[in-house]
Design an enzyme around this catalytic site. Structure first.
Site, PDB file in Angstrom:
ATOM      1  CB  ILE A  52      19.580 -37.531  89.130  1.00 31.45           C
ATOM      2  CG1 ILE A  52      19.331 -37.218  90.611  1.00 31.45           C
ATOM      3  CG2 ILE A  52      20.767 -38.492  88.994  1.00 31.45           C
ATOM      4  CD1 ILE A  52      20.514 -36.604  91.324  1.00 31.45           C
ATOM      5  CB  CYS A  53      18.633 -37.646  83.832  1.00 32.67           C
ATOM      6  SG  CYS A  53      19.033 -38.162  82.147  1.00 32.67           S
TER       7      CYS A  53
ATOM      8  N   GLY B  68      29.060 -53.565  93.112  1.00 26.33           N
ATOM      9  CA  GLY B  68      27.847 -53.587  92.311  1.00 26.33           C
ATOM     10  C   GLY B  68      28.172 -53.559  90.829  1.00 26.33           C
ATOM     11  CB  SER B  69      28.422 -55.940  88.350  1.00 29.23           C
ATOM     12  OG  SER B  69      27.402 -56.926  88.447  1.00 29.23           O
TER      13      SER B  69
ATOM     14  CB  ALA C 215      16.379 -40.838  81.631  1.00 31.29           C
TER      15      ALA C 215
ATOM     16  CG  HIS D 154      27.356 -53.461  52.430  1.00 30.53           C
ATOM     17  ND1 HIS D 154      27.904 -54.307  53.370  1.00 30.53           N
ATOM     18  CD2 HIS D 154      28.323 -53.251  51.493  1.00 30.53           C
ATOM     19  CE1 HIS D 154      29.134 -54.613  53.020  1.00 30.53           C
ATOM     20  NE2 HIS D 154      29.416 -53.993  51.882  1.00 30.53           N
TER      21      HIS D 154
END
Length: 464
Positions: A42-43, A180-181, A318, A443
Site C-alpha cells: 500500500i505504501c 476523520g481527522s 511505514a 544559520h
C-alpha cells in the site's frame, strides 16, 4: 522439497515485508516473499508515496497562486487533475518496479499470488491456478491493512471514497466532506481544499489530529480554518441520504442534528488489519480486533510465526513496519537485536502546514508524573522561514526537569517532517538539554527554531 524450503518466508511485500526479506538475505538467509497485489504494498502504490506526490502538486499550485508575495507574476495559473494523478501513479509504479529489482538483486525468491498458512512451518501459495507449497521454520506475516469503512456509508467509488478512490479521482469535488481527522483525513482535506474544493472535516472526538499534542493540533486547526476548511469536532455523522449526485449528510453535535450537502465524501476513519484468508484461525494465532497480537519482538503466540507492520497494530507507519522487519530478520538469523522503542518513532503528517512529532505530548508527560519544562519557538521569528514566506508554525520541546531528558518534540510548520529527525536522533542518543543547547545549528536554517525551542525551555532563548 529442498528447493521449496527456506530459512524465512515473508507474506506481504510492503515496507515491512520487503525490508525484512532484504535484511534476511543480507544476513545469509534463504528467503522467499509472497505478494498478492503490488510489490511495495500500500505504501508505495496507494499510500505514503502517491499521496505525497499529489500533495507536492497542490503545494506548487498554492505557490503559483501566491507569486505576488515573492515579487513574481504569472498569468492563467491552473492545474490538470488527470496529469496530477498520472504523475502520482507513475512515481508509485517506478518505486514498485524498483522493489522487484532489489528483491532479485538480493536473490530473494518472489511469488505474486495469495498465501495460506497450512501449518506453523508450511505455506501454500496460489499463483493464478497453480498451487505451490513452501516450507520454513520462520514465517513473517506482513499483510498490512486496508481502509476501515463505516457501516451504511460504504465506498461506492463514485461519490463516497476511500483513500484509493481519492488518489485516482475522475473529477474534482466541489463540496467535499472528510470523515476523520487523522493524518490521512487532513492530508486529503489539505490537497483538495488547496485545489479549490469547499472542504469540511468532521471529527467524532473533541479535537482534530487527536494523536498530536493538544497545542499543536489547536494551532493546525487555526491554520486550516484560515485556508477555508470548515471543521466540526465532537460531531457524529448519523445519516447519509443520496439524491442524484448530491448527499444530504445529517450530523449530531451537542444534542443537535444539522443537515449539510456534499457531492463527495472521503472516509478516513482508520484501518483494518488484513487478517482474513491467510489461515490464522486454523493455527489459533491470537487476534484482537483486527490485529495480530505479538510480543516485543513481534512473535505471535505460535512459535516461529511473526507479525509486523500494520497487521500487528499501531502506530500505523511505514517506517515502524520497516524497523520491525529488520528486527525480526536479525532475530531469525540468530542475532540479538533490541526491541523497537515505540516512543522513539516519529509521526509525520504532510498537510499544509506540515506536522511532525516524537515522544510524549505535554499532556502525556504530565499524566506520567514528570516535572517538565516546555520550550516554544515560532517560525515567524526564524529568518529562513521568513525568507521562504512560510512563517506560520512553531517548534515545541518538552524536558524532564530532573534528568534533562528530551521527553517529546512537536512541530507544525515548513518542512517539519524533515526537521523532526534531529530530535529523533537526540532521543536515541539520550541527549540532554545541555547537549542540545551546546549543539551548533547552521544559520540561516529552519533548524535554528529547534535550537531556540530548547533554549526557551531553559530561559536562554535569544530571538524572542
Amino acid at each position: 522439497m529442498e528447493e521449496n524450503t527456506f530459512d524465512m518466508i515473508v507474506i506481504g511485500a510492503g515496507p515491512g515485508g520487503y525490508v525484512a526479506a532484504i535484511r534476511g538475505a543480507q544476513l545469509g538467509l534463504k528467503v522467499a516473499i509472497i505478494e498478492r497485489e503490488h510489490m511495495g504494498g500500500i505504501c508505495l502504490n496507494w499510500g505514503c508515496i502517491p499521496t505525497k506526490a499529489m500533495l507536492r502538486s497542490s503545494e506548487v499550485y498554492h505557490l503559483l497562486k501566491n507569486l505576488k508575495k515573492y515579487g513574481v507574476s504569472a498569468d492563467n495559473v491552473s492545474y490538470d487533475l488527470d496529469a496530477v494523478v498520472a504523475r502520482s501513479r507513475e512515481i508509485g509504479s517506478k518505486l514498485s518496479n524498483g522493489i522487484t529489482h532489489l528483491l532479485k538483486k538480493n536473490n530473494i525468491i518472489s511469488f505474486l499470488g495469495s498465501a495460506y498458512l497450512v501449518g506453523n512451518s508450511e505455506v501454500e501459495v496460489t499463483v493464478k491456478t497453480e498451487k505451490v507449497k513452501l516450507f520454513s521454520e520462520n514465517i513473517v506475516l506482513a499483510t498490512g491493512a486496508r481502509a476501515r469503512e463505516i457501516k451504511g456509508f460504504e465506498a461506492d467509488k463514485e461519490h463516497i471514497w476511500t483513500y484509493k478512490n481519492a488518489l485516482t479521482p475522475k473529477r474534482m469535488p466541489k463540496k467535499l466532506l472528510v470523515i476523520g481527522s487523522g493524518a490521512i483525513g487532513v492530508e486529503f482535506a489539505s490537497f483538495y481544499n488547496t485545489l479549490g474544493a469547499e472542504t469540511t472535516i468532521v471529527e467524532l472526538l473533541n479535537r482534530i489530529l487527536p494523536a498530536e499534542d493538544m497545542e499543536i493540533s489547536g494551532f493546525a486547526k487555526k491554520q486550516f480554518k484560515k485556508q477555508g476548511i470548515k471543521i466540526l469536532e465532537n460531531c457524529k455523522v448519523s445519516e447519509i441520504k443520496k439524491k442524484k449526485s448530491i448527499f444530504t449528510v445529517e450530523m449530531e453535535a451537542s444534542g443537535k442534528t444539522t443537515s449539510h450537502e456534499f457531492d463527495t465524501i472521503i472516509s478516513a476513519v482508520g484501518i483494518v488489519g488484513n487478517t482474513e484468508g491467510i489461515g490464522l484461525e486454523d493455527l489459533k494465532i491470537e487476534v484482537q480486533g483486527t490485529h495480530v497480537v505479538v510480543d516485543e519482538f513481534c512473535q505471535t503466540n505460535v512459535k516461529g510465526i511473526f507479525a509486523i507492520g500494520d497487521l500487528a497494530g499501531a502506530p500505523w507507519l511505514a517506517h515502524k513496519a520497516s524497523h520491525e522487519g529488520i528486527m525480526v530478520a536479525e532475530l531469525i538469523a540468530g542475532n540479538d537485536p533490541h526491541s523497537v522503542n515505540y516512543n522513539d518513532i516519529p509521526g509525520c503528517t504532510y498537510c499544509y502546514p506540515q506536522i511532525a512529532s516524537v515522544g510524549l505530548t505535554e499532556e502525556q508527560a504530565k499524566e506520567g508524573g514528570f516535572e517538565i519544562k516546555v520550550g516554544r519557538f515560532p517560525f515567524n521569528a526564524n529568518g529562513k522561514a521568513l525568507a521562504l514566506g512560510e512563517e506560520e508554525g512553531m517548534v515545541k520541546t518538552i524536558f524532564d526537569v530532573k534528568s534533562g531528558e528530551l521527553l517529546g518534540a512537536h512541530m507544525v510548520g515548513p518542512e517539519v517532517t524533515e526537521l523532526i529527525q534531529g530530535y529523533v536522533i537526540g532521543r536515541k542518543l539520550e541527549a540532554t538539554e545541555e547537549s542540545l543547547i551546546d549543539t551548533i545549528f547552521p544559520h540561516p536554517t529552519l533548524s535554528e527554531a529547534m535550537h531556540e525551542s530548547v533554549l526557551e525551555a531553559f530561559d536562554r532563548v535569544i530571538h524572542i
